[in-house]
Design an enzyme around this catalytic site. Sequence first.
Site, PDB file in Angstrom:
ATOM      1  N   SER A 456      -1.142   8.630  -2.201  1.00 54.86           N
ATOM      2  CA  SER A 456      -0.385   8.254  -3.390  1.00 54.86           C
ATOM      3  C   SER A 456      -1.196   8.613  -4.630  1.00 54.86           C
ATOM      4  O   SER A 456      -2.385   8.307  -4.707  1.00 54.86           O
ATOM      5  CB  SER A 456      -0.098   6.748  -3.394  1.00 54.86           C
ATOM      6  OG  SER A 456       0.693   6.380  -2.292  1.00 54.86           O
ATOM      7  N   CYS A 681       3.497  -1.431  -1.774  1.00 57.93           N
ATOM      8  CA  CYS A 681       2.709  -0.292  -1.307  1.00 57.93           C
ATOM      9  C   CYS A 681       1.513  -0.793  -0.516  1.00 57.93           C
ATOM     10  O   CYS A 681       0.835  -1.736  -0.929  1.00 57.93           O
ATOM     11  CB  CYS A 681       2.245   0.568  -2.485  1.00 57.93           C
ATOM     12  SG  CYS A 681       1.344   2.043  -1.970  1.00 57.93           S
ATOM     13  N   ASP A 727       6.353   2.097  -0.312  1.00 59.59           N
ATOM     14  CA  ASP A 727       5.532   3.268   0.007  1.00 59.59           C
ATOM     15  C   ASP A 727       4.424   2.735   0.899  1.00 59.59           C
ATOM     16  O   ASP A 727       3.364   2.340   0.428  1.00 59.59           O
ATOM     17  CB  ASP A 727       4.977   3.883  -1.284  1.00 59.59           C
ATOM     18  CG  ASP A 727       4.128   5.129  -1.022  1.00 59.59           C
ATOM     19  OD1 ASP A 727       4.038   5.549   0.139  1.00 59.59           O
ATOM     20  OD2 ASP A 727       3.543   5.661  -1.987  1.00 59.59           O
ATOM     21  N   TRP A 729       2.287   2.590   4.906  1.00 58.69           N
ATOM     22  CA  TRP A 729       1.762   3.394   6.012  1.00 58.69           C
ATOM     23  C   TRP A 729       1.178   2.469   7.064  1.00 58.69           C
ATOM     24  O   TRP A 729       0.877   1.314   6.796  1.00 58.69           O
ATOM     25  CB  TRP A 729       0.677   4.355   5.495  1.00 58.69           C
ATOM     26  CG  TRP A 729      -0.431   3.670   4.782  1.00 58.69           C
ATOM     27  CD1 TRP A 729      -1.540   3.094   5.332  1.00 58.69           C
ATOM     28  CD2 TRP A 729      -0.548   3.455   3.357  1.00 58.69           C
ATOM     29  NE1 TRP A 729      -2.333   2.543   4.349  1.00 58.69           N
ATOM     30  CE2 TRP A 729      -1.764   2.762   3.134  1.00 58.69           C
ATOM     31  CE3 TRP A 729       0.240   3.806   2.260  1.00 58.69           C
ATOM     32  CZ2 TRP A 729      -2.188   2.394   1.856  1.00 58.69           C
ATOM     33  CZ3 TRP A 729      -0.190   3.441   0.992  1.00 58.69           C
ATOM     34  CH2 TRP A 729      -1.386   2.750   0.798  1.00 58.69           C
TER      35      TRP A 729
END
Length: 730
Positions: A456, A681, A727, A729
């Site tokens: 990012s 995020c 966003d 992961w």
Amino acid sequence: MASNSDIIVLAVGLVLAAVYLFRDQLFASKPKSTPVALPRNANAGGGDPRDFVTKMKEGKKRIVIFYGSQTGTAEEYAIRLAKEAKQKFGLASLVCDPEEYDFEKLDQIPEECCVFFVMATYGEGEPTDNAVTLCQNLSDESFEFSNGEHKLPGLKYVVFGLGNKTYEHYNLIAKNVDRDLQKMGAIKIGERGEGDDDKSMEEDYLEWKDGMWEAFAQAMNVEEGQGGDTPDFAVTEVEDHPPEKVYLGELSARALTRSKGIHDAKNPYPAPITVARELFQQPSDRNCVHMEFNSEGSGITYQHGDHVGVWPSNAENEVFRLLCALGLHDKKDKVINIESLDPALAKVPFPVPTTYITVLRHYIDVSAVAGRQMLGVLSKFAPNPEAEAFLKTLNTNKDEYTNVVANGCLKLGEVLQLAAGNDITAEPSPENTTSWSIPFDIVVSSTPRLQPRYYSISSSPKLYPNSIHITVVVLAYESVESEKVKSRWIHGVGSNFLLNLKFAVGNEHVSLIAEDAKHNPALAKLPKYAIEGPRNAYKQETIFKSPIHIRRSTFRLPTNPKSPVIMIGPGTGVAPFRGFVQERVAMARRTIEKNGVEGLADWGSIRLYFGCRRSDQDFLYKDEWPEYAKELHGKFTMRCAFSREVYKPDGGKIYVQDLLWEDRDHVADSILNGKGYVYICGDAKSMSKAVEETLCRILGEAKGGSAEVEGAAEVKLLKERSRMLSDVWS
């Protein structure tokens, strides 16, 4: 003598001919991919290049495989399926990027043929960029096939999905494709496969494919054993090739010739690194790198919330380990050409001609954990019966493979050494590494391409128009010990590549790194990378560069600053929010310049929830946030959870979701009455789920109901209206 009119006509003709010959250079919107030699008949035949049915018939292919891929993994599995169909049944396949074809003729697939859909789910349950049109065509009931209807009666199909269970919409695209095809009367072969990248995509694929092929054989009336092992590529050593035309790690033809062009994923930009510094307060047992890439003059643009792809190389230790295991150490710099023996099935995945060491260093992922299926193929080339038996056991015994290879994080070179009885902890050399007679074409076809690592962007172009910032925690952890492999430090490729660059940019000597290693044991085994790049292209005097490209994102602030914003980003999840806050700071400066501080009066609040271990250890950009708060004149609030410093009354750790719950009245008011936006995020496995559950509780309570009903409904609505974006992961 020619007349004036003849001369004019001739001149015009020459100009038009020149324009035609150089039309790609004059009018190209993006660079062409590196040319790969094709067989002479590869472009034979005419017709519509977007008509896959005609291509199937002309090529006598009974299978067409469409892949929806964002990072290349789904494409790799599509090619694997095509290879297995050829090896098992002798059936040829057409592997297609759906972006390059039209689907009106999907109903014309012959009865004796079958369609495979290998579909990754991207972002918030979205199709990959190249599969958007395909998914729309399948789901849109107004879309007509050549039969004039939205029906596909009798079409045989197979579906394999690629997803991640830590995300809410696990394998949604594969499920949707399966649902839409069944609605249209298509006939599914076998069960729908679902690969989970959070655990082991490879194992999920292996467990699914055997049953699928059995059902396939029955539905297609074919028998196994009709195919055979045929190589995908022909590798030849080349004599006297012009050195300047040999790829030594360049990622595109333009990079090799150093010619100008648009910079994207097919032609990354070697960006000079202007700043590289450690963000964690020292001493620390971890590293976090802040890096700034100079994009001035490159033509690269970005927006807050976008990602930057960084193209690493493999660690030198693993490159030389595999060179030794393949018996190629002494001819590592030999120039080779690689030609596809079936371009429709397997394209050469990197530019050629090149060298053995370049392929292992820059082009294929020799740092990945060795796949179980690959080991079965390699066993027949073992240097002795014991090594062959060892690989066959790993290939056939899932538990043994998991215990030794997966838990031990063994790379291909390490598995070959271990099988041959070599010491994998020693510095690899031809003297201590047994040589295997594995054909190089098998290594190329069995090993995935080395992919860029995405981060990012942690800056705003409004404040840094020619500088792209990233915030990267360095991945280093200890593997699980087994009877055959002791525990050891494992280093992530991308982040440790960047850590090497950070040390080089800061001119940090080995003695300083060794001093840090007293507190951070992972540094003692820090892998080294060829950061100077091909032909030293990534180093100019004291300036280092790294190849990068931008990947667009929909992770964006609302355009209207009156909307409240809630951002939740613990750890490096704060990266895009640094860019978000900078974006608002730039807007505030312009507003104040025009209307004074009063111009910010009707702005919505901007709240950032950040979490880390301790305020004196890993508080990222600690000194910057108060400065941003001053410029935003009370509109920006930062809430911090220090999980190993401030505790709950019962001794429990405080996380970002606990702070959200403390602020539940403000959070609910911002979302329900202020029409605010929520951004998450960071870690998908636990943090984002916990945050969503807390938001459901907050909104459910505010609506006078429960988290499970009213709260979940509000969160669902926020997502549908793009007012809650993630966003994350794993």
